[in-house]
Design a protein around this motif. Sequence first.
Motif, short mmCIF file in Angstrom:
data_model
loop_
_atom_site.label_atom_id
_atom_site.label_comp_id
_atom_site.label_asym_id
_atom_site.label_seq_id
_atom_site.Cartn_x
_atom_site.Cartn_y
_atom_site.Cartn_z
N ALA A 1 14.88 1.61 5.29
CA ALA A 1 15.12 2.02 3.90
C ALA A 1 15.04 0.85 2.94
CB ALA A 1 16.48 2.71 3.79
N GLN A 2 15.14 -0.37 3.46
CA GLN A 2 15.03 -1.55 2.60
C GLN A 2 13.59 -1.96 2.33
OE1 GLN A 2 18.51 -3.58 5.11
NE2 GLN A 2 17.90 -4.83 3.37
N VAL A 3 12.64 -1.40 3.11
CA VAL A 3 11.25 -1.84 2.95
C VAL A 3 10.28 -0.69 2.69
CG1 VAL A 3 11.63 -3.85 4.41
CG2 VAL A 3 10.75 -1.78 5.45
N LEU A 4 10.73 0.57 2.80
CA LEU A 4 9.86 1.72 2.63
C LEU A 4 10.47 2.71 1.65
CD1 LEU A 4 9.04 2.33 6.41
CD2 LEU A 4 7.42 1.46 4.69
N ASP A 5 9.61 3.33 0.84
CA ASP A 5 10.05 4.39 -0.06
C ASP A 5 10.07 5.73 0.67
OD1 ASP A 5 10.28 2.66 -2.17
OD2 ASP A 5 8.38 3.21 -3.11
N ALA A 6 10.99 6.59 0.27
CA ALA A 6 11.00 7.95 0.80
C ALA A 6 9.76 8.71 0.32
CB ALA A 6 12.26 8.68 0.36
N VAL A 7 9.27 9.61 1.16
CA VAL A 7 8.08 10.40 0.84
C VAL A 7 8.51 11.71 0.18
CG1 VAL A 7 6.08 11.60 1.82
CG2 VAL A 7 6.81 9.39 2.76
N PRO A 8 7.96 12.04 -1.00
CA PRO A 8 8.31 13.32 -1.63
C PRO A 8 7.95 14.50 -0.73
CG PRO A 8 7.11 11.89 -3.15
CD PRO A 8 7.02 11.25 -1.80
N GLN A 9 8.72 15.58 -0.84
CA GLN A 9 8.49 16.75 -0.01
C GLN A 9 7.08 17.29 -0.16
OE1 GLN A 9 10.23 18.03 2.33
NE2 GLN A 9 9.13 19.93 2.70
N ALA A 10 6.54 17.29 -1.38
CA ALA A 10 5.19 17.82 -1.59
C ALA A 10 4.16 17.04 -0.79
CB ALA A 10 4.85 17.79 -3.07
N ASP A 11 4.33 15.73 -0.70
CA ASP A 11 3.38 14.92 0.06
C ASP A 11 3.59 15.08 1.56
OD1 ASP A 11 2.17 14.03 -2.22
OD2 ASP A 11 3.22 12.11 -2.29
N LEU A 12 4.82 15.34 1.97
CA LEU A 12 5.07 15.63 3.38
C LEU A 12 4.34 16.92 3.78
CD1 LEU A 12 6.70 14.48 5.77
CD2 LEU A 12 8.55 16.02 5.13
N VAL A 13 4.35 17.89 2.91
CA VAL A 13 3.62 19.14 3.15
C VAL A 13 2.12 18.87 3.24
CG1 VAL A 13 2.98 21.36 2.14
CG2 VAL A 13 5.39 20.63 2.15
N ARG A 14 1.59 18.11 2.27
CA ARG A 14 0.15 17.82 2.27
C ARG A 14 -0.27 17.10 3.54
NH1 ARG A 14 -0.53 14.70 -3.34
NH2 ARG A 14 -2.76 14.83 -2.93
N ALA A 15 0.53 16.13 3.97
CA ALA A 15 0.20 15.39 5.18
C ALA A 15 0.30 16.27 6.41
CB ALA A 15 1.13 14.19 5.31
N SER A 16 1.27 17.18 6.44
CA SER A 16 1.45 18.05 7.60
C SER A 16 0.24 18.92 7.85
CB SER A 16 2.69 18.94 7.41
OG SER A 16 3.87 18.17 7.38
N VAL A 17 -0.39 19.40 6.79
CA VAL A 17 -1.51 20.33 6.96
C VAL A 17 -2.86 19.64 6.94
CG1 VAL A 17 -0.15 22.21 5.99
CG2 VAL A 17 -1.66 20.90 4.50
N ALA A 18 -2.90 18.37 6.58
CA ALA A 18 -4.19 17.68 6.46
C ALA A 18 -4.94 17.62 7.79
CB ALA A 18 -3.98 16.26 5.93
N GLY A 19 -4.19 17.58 8.90
CA GLY A 19 -4.84 17.45 10.20
C GLY A 19 -5.19 18.76 10.87
N ILE A 20 -4.99 19.89 10.21
CA ILE A 20 -5.22 21.18 10.87
C ILE A 20 -6.67 21.35 11.35
CG2 ILE A 20 -5.35 23.68 10.45
CD1 ILE A 20 -2.67 23.49 9.02
N PRO A 21 -7.68 21.01 10.56
CA PRO A 21 -9.05 21.17 11.08
C PRO A 21 -9.30 20.36 12.35
CG PRO A 21 -9.09 20.91 8.70
CD PRO A 21 -7.68 20.63 9.13
N GLU B 1 0.82 -1.21 0.00
CA GLU B 1 0.00 0.00 0.00
C GLU B 1 0.85 1.27 0.00
OE1 GLU B 1 -3.19 0.18 -0.24
OE2 GLU B 1 -4.01 -1.76 0.38
N VAL B 2 2.14 1.14 0.35
CA VAL B 2 3.00 2.33 0.42
C VAL B 2 4.28 2.19 -0.39
CG1 VAL B 2 2.12 3.07 2.67
CG2 VAL B 2 4.05 1.48 2.58
N ARG B 3 4.45 1.04 -1.04
CA ARG B 3 5.62 0.85 -1.90
C ARG B 3 5.19 0.14 -3.17
NH1 ARG B 3 11.52 -1.87 -0.37
NH2 ARG B 3 12.71 -0.22 -1.39
N PRO B 4 5.18 0.83 -4.32
CA PRO B 4 5.62 2.22 -4.51
C PRO B 4 4.71 3.21 -3.78
CG PRO B 4 4.56 1.39 -6.49
CD PRO B 4 4.71 0.22 -5.58
N TRP B 5 5.32 4.31 -3.36
CA TRP B 5 4.61 5.32 -2.60
C TRP B 5 3.53 6.00 -3.43
CZ3 TRP B 5 3.46 7.18 1.97
CH2 TRP B 5 2.88 8.46 2.04
#
Length: 256
Positions: A139-159, A83-87
């Motif tokens: 790092a052998q089992v998970l893909d790195a998260v792109p910066q844009a998605d890190l931003v989206r996830a960071s603000v998703a919980g604001i409400p 579900e997360v690899r590929p991210w």
Amino acid sequence: MEQIQEIVELVGGVLGHDVVGTYLHGSSVLGGLRPASDVDVLVVSRRRMDEQERRTLLGGLLRISGSRNKIRPVELTVVVQSEVRPWRYPPTGDFLYGEWLRAEYEAGAVPQPEPMPDLALLITMTLAGDRPLTGPRPAQVLDAVPQADLVRASVAGIPGLLDDLDGDTRNVLLTFARIWTTLATGRIESKDAAADWVLARLPPEHRPVLEHSRQLYLTCSYSEESWSDALRAQVRPHVDHVLTEIDRLLARAPRT
């Protein structure tokens, strides 16, 4: 730590050889556990759990997590590797346990698969922390998260954070500080380090509530949180200022 070993054994007993790896993240890898810190664990699995496995895992966690058991709260997330690899965003989580949901669990709710934007943050912390409890390095089992998605996830919980502002003031203010820090620097810092970064950039009138939150985080448990009326009156103006800074950074953030 005995509690961590109990978590590992519980997960292994439920998922067996389908556990790809079990990893610490959160405060454990970002500067160390504080008095009110959860033990944050990410489990990567080869498959989704069935209903009985969910109930077994939930029942075990209810017994080994939280102040009523005189032990640290546990936040445990299970994700299926495929579900997360590929991210891709938003990611789907298979199971989430957190003490803030205990009342729902005790009323009969059982964690189910659902979209979990927060997995972008959890995976980023897991990769940076590099603290396997079982299995290969993350790092052998998970893909790195792109910066844009890190931003989206960071603000998703604001409400949701705004909804919790009155009842969980310390955590909400520290989380807003972390969001601002992550958007500005691209890093996920510990809550106290994020507070330090933000305090250096706040006008004097907006510092006291964050200074108080930081001190509570470093020295007190959840049950010991206290706020004077004078500080309470400063909370919303502080939040409004921080959200303005977050919005300013969002306007410049990379898009996908």
